[in-house]
Design a protein around this motif. Structure first.
Motif, PDB file in Angstrom:
ATOM      1  N   GLY A   5      -6.498   2.970   0.114  1.00 49.39           N
ATOM      2  CA  GLY A   5      -6.800   1.610   0.524  1.00 49.39           C
ATOM      3  C   GLY A   5      -6.142   0.551  -0.339  1.00 49.39           C
ATOM      4  N   GLU A   6      -5.730   0.923  -1.532  1.00 50.16           N
ATOM      5  CA  GLU A   6      -5.100  -0.042  -2.439  1.00 50.16           C
ATOM      6  C   GLU A   6      -3.576   0.011  -2.394  1.00 50.16           C
ATOM      7  OE1 GLU A   6      -7.464  -0.408  -6.372  1.00 50.16           O
ATOM      8  OE2 GLU A   6      -8.016   1.570  -5.576  1.00 50.16           O
ATOM      9  N   THR A   7      -3.033   0.745  -1.454  1.00 54.02           N
ATOM     10  CA  THR A   7      -1.576   0.837  -1.327  1.00 54.02           C
ATOM     11  C   THR A   7      -0.987  -0.523  -0.980  1.00 54.02           C
ATOM     12  OG1 THR A   7      -1.797   3.120  -0.531  1.00 54.02           O
ATOM     13  CG2 THR A   7       0.309   2.031  -0.141  1.00 54.02           C
ATOM     14  N   ASP A   8       0.098  -0.878  -1.637  1.00 54.98           N
ATOM     15  CA  ASP A   8       0.765  -2.162  -1.401  1.00 54.98           C
ATOM     16  C   ASP A   8       1.711  -2.018  -0.205  1.00 54.98           C
ATOM     17  OD1 ASP A   8       2.104  -4.562  -1.445  1.00 54.98           O
ATOM     18  OD2 ASP A   8       2.480  -4.560  -3.605  1.00 54.98           O
TER      19      ASP A   8
ATOM     20  N   ALA B 274      -0.705   3.714  -6.291  1.00 59.38           N
ATOM     21  CA  ALA B 274      -1.978   3.227  -5.747  1.00 59.38           C
ATOM     22  C   ALA B 274      -3.130   4.148  -6.159  1.00 59.38           C
ATOM     23  CB  ALA B 274      -1.903   3.148  -4.229  1.00 59.38           C
ATOM     24  N   PRO B 275      -4.174   3.611  -6.813  1.00 60.41           N
ATOM     25  CA  PRO B 275      -5.317   4.459  -7.214  1.00 60.41           C
ATOM     26  C   PRO B 275      -6.014   5.103  -6.020  1.00 60.41           C
ATOM     27  CG  PRO B 275      -5.382   2.325  -8.327  1.00 60.41           C
ATOM     28  CD  PRO B 275      -4.340   2.225  -7.269  1.00 60.41           C
ATOM     29  N   THR B 276      -6.065   4.398  -4.897  1.00 64.40           N
ATOM     30  CA  THR B 276      -6.642   4.928  -3.662  1.00 64.40           C
ATOM     31  C   THR B 276      -5.730   4.547  -2.507  1.00 64.40           C
ATOM     32  OG1 THR B 276      -7.911   2.928  -3.140  1.00 64.40           O
ATOM     33  CG2 THR B 276      -8.979   4.562  -4.566  1.00 64.40           C
TER      34      THR B 276
END
Length: 381
Positions: free
Chosen positions: A277-280, A273-275
């Motif tokens: 908040g973008e975690t899957d 995840a780049p950040t």
């Protein structure tokens, strides 16, 4: 003096002595004596065949001890059978040593200590410092482990799961003293992966690499803990992440899923995840479902509750948490996090303070105490 070379040669030298008929405990003592002699001699007179030199010296030390034990007829026979000097055997006994040191008759702490000394080549002092215990205490622990193994057949089939559990315990100790145990665990797991083709060995190596890659971001300059969501991902080791993901993908392709592969898959999703908040999180929950199915572990269920709280909202996370035993380590910390996300700051502050009181190390205690203080400050204003 190349300490890493010495440590990498240790299991092979020990294996040769045991195959020649030496008792494991006596052989391990002899190898340790040879390592000490190498540290003294090699800087001025480096040998052309380091492994052969260590085998020769260790075997002579073993024979010196054997000659003093006239009550043991077999040892006297071994004196007469001393092999002629020559190149060391190229046979790799590392795998059998791993299995022996992780013998089910040993306690986890004894298995870890013996693995670090016999396979890792660390001194008793280094292991004691890493585990923050007196050297005499660690020496007794290792001696008891070797006494337990006296008479155990060297070629007895081992349990891969037990070996991996020991290496995982080593990795989780992290860093203390002059030995980086996390890095040592990675080195030993690489060594194991080189001599055994097993998807869970690959899974553990991938898991270690992916966790170790985030190490630089886990602490602030003052030594305080930095939660995953707040870490500077630019400080993560992208090369280790790429290697870990590659090893994991190859292991998963074999379709023999195990708990370490599942844990590594979760770590890979965090690393990818780049950040924050973008975690899957949805996929992470799915992997936790797999992990719980494989192990039934309460700790896996606890971590799953965190993931559910991120994927489906804090109320869903709290519902998953409610099914668990509140005496679990980190239960209060997880509950505090979920209650804070749900807007119940009073309950969250109380639970953070409770979690701090139950924390098992100073860094974690300080972090949780700061979390409680942060919320109490907000409540006062």
């Amino acid at each position: 003096m190349d300490e890493l070379l010495l440590r990498s040669l240790t299991p092979g030298v020990l294996g040769i002595l045991v195959r020649r008929g030496a008792d494991f405990a006596a052989a391990e003592d002899a190898v340790q004596d040879a390592l000490v002699e190498a540290v003294r001699v090699w800087p001025a007179e480096p040998p052309r065949d380091p492994k052969g030199w260590l085998v020769t010296v260790a075997w002579r030390r073993f024979l010196d001890s054997a000659r003093a034990d006239t009550a043991r007829r077999r040892r006297e026979d071994l004196v007469d059978e001393e092999p002629a000097p020559g190149p060391a055997s190229g046979a790799d006994d590392t795998l059998r040593l791993y299995f022996l040191c992780a013998h089910p008759s040993l306690s986890p702490s004894s298995a870890v200590a013996l693995t670090l000394r016999a396979v890792g080549g660390l001194t008793t002092r280094q292991i004691a410092e890493a585990y923050l215990v007196p050297e005499a205490t660690m020496a007794q622990r290792i001696s008891r482990a070797k006494r337990t193994l006296r008479g155990v057949r060297f070629d007895r089939p081992g349990d891969v799961a037990t070996v991996l559990r020991v290496l995982y315990l080593v990795f989780n100790e992290g860093y203390s003293g002059d030995v980086d145990l996390a890095a040592e665990a990675v080195r030993l797991t690489r060594q194991l992966a080189a001599v055994i083709d097993h998807p869970e060995v690959a899974g553990l190596l991938a898991l270690m690499l992916l966790h170790h890659a985030r190490r630089a971001g886990r602490t602030a300059p003052d030594g305080s803990l930095v939660p995953l969501a707040e870490q500077d991902r630019g400080r993560w080791d992208t090369a280790s992440i790429a290697e870990g993901v590659g090893i994991l993908q190859a292991a998963l392709a074999r379709d023999r899923l195990g708990e370490f592969q599942a844990q590594a898959a979760i770590a890979a999703l965090h690393a990818d995840a780049p950040t924050a908040g973008e975690t899957d999180w949805v996929q992470i929950v799915e992997w936790y479902d797999e992990l719980v199915g494989l192990t039934g572990s309460p700790v896996a269920r606890l971590n799953r509750a965190v993931a559910v709280g991120e994927a489906d909202g804090p109320r869903s996370g709290l519902a998953a948490l409610a099914a668990l035993d509140d005496s679990l380590p980190r239960y209060s910390a997880v509950a505090a996090h979920l209650h804070e996300r749900d807007g119940d700051l009073v309950t969250a502050a109380r639970l953070y303070a409770e979690a701090a009181h139950r924390a098992r190390n100073l860094a974690e205690r300080n972090h949780l105490t700061r979390q409680a203080a942060r919320l109490n400050t907000r409540l006062r204003h």
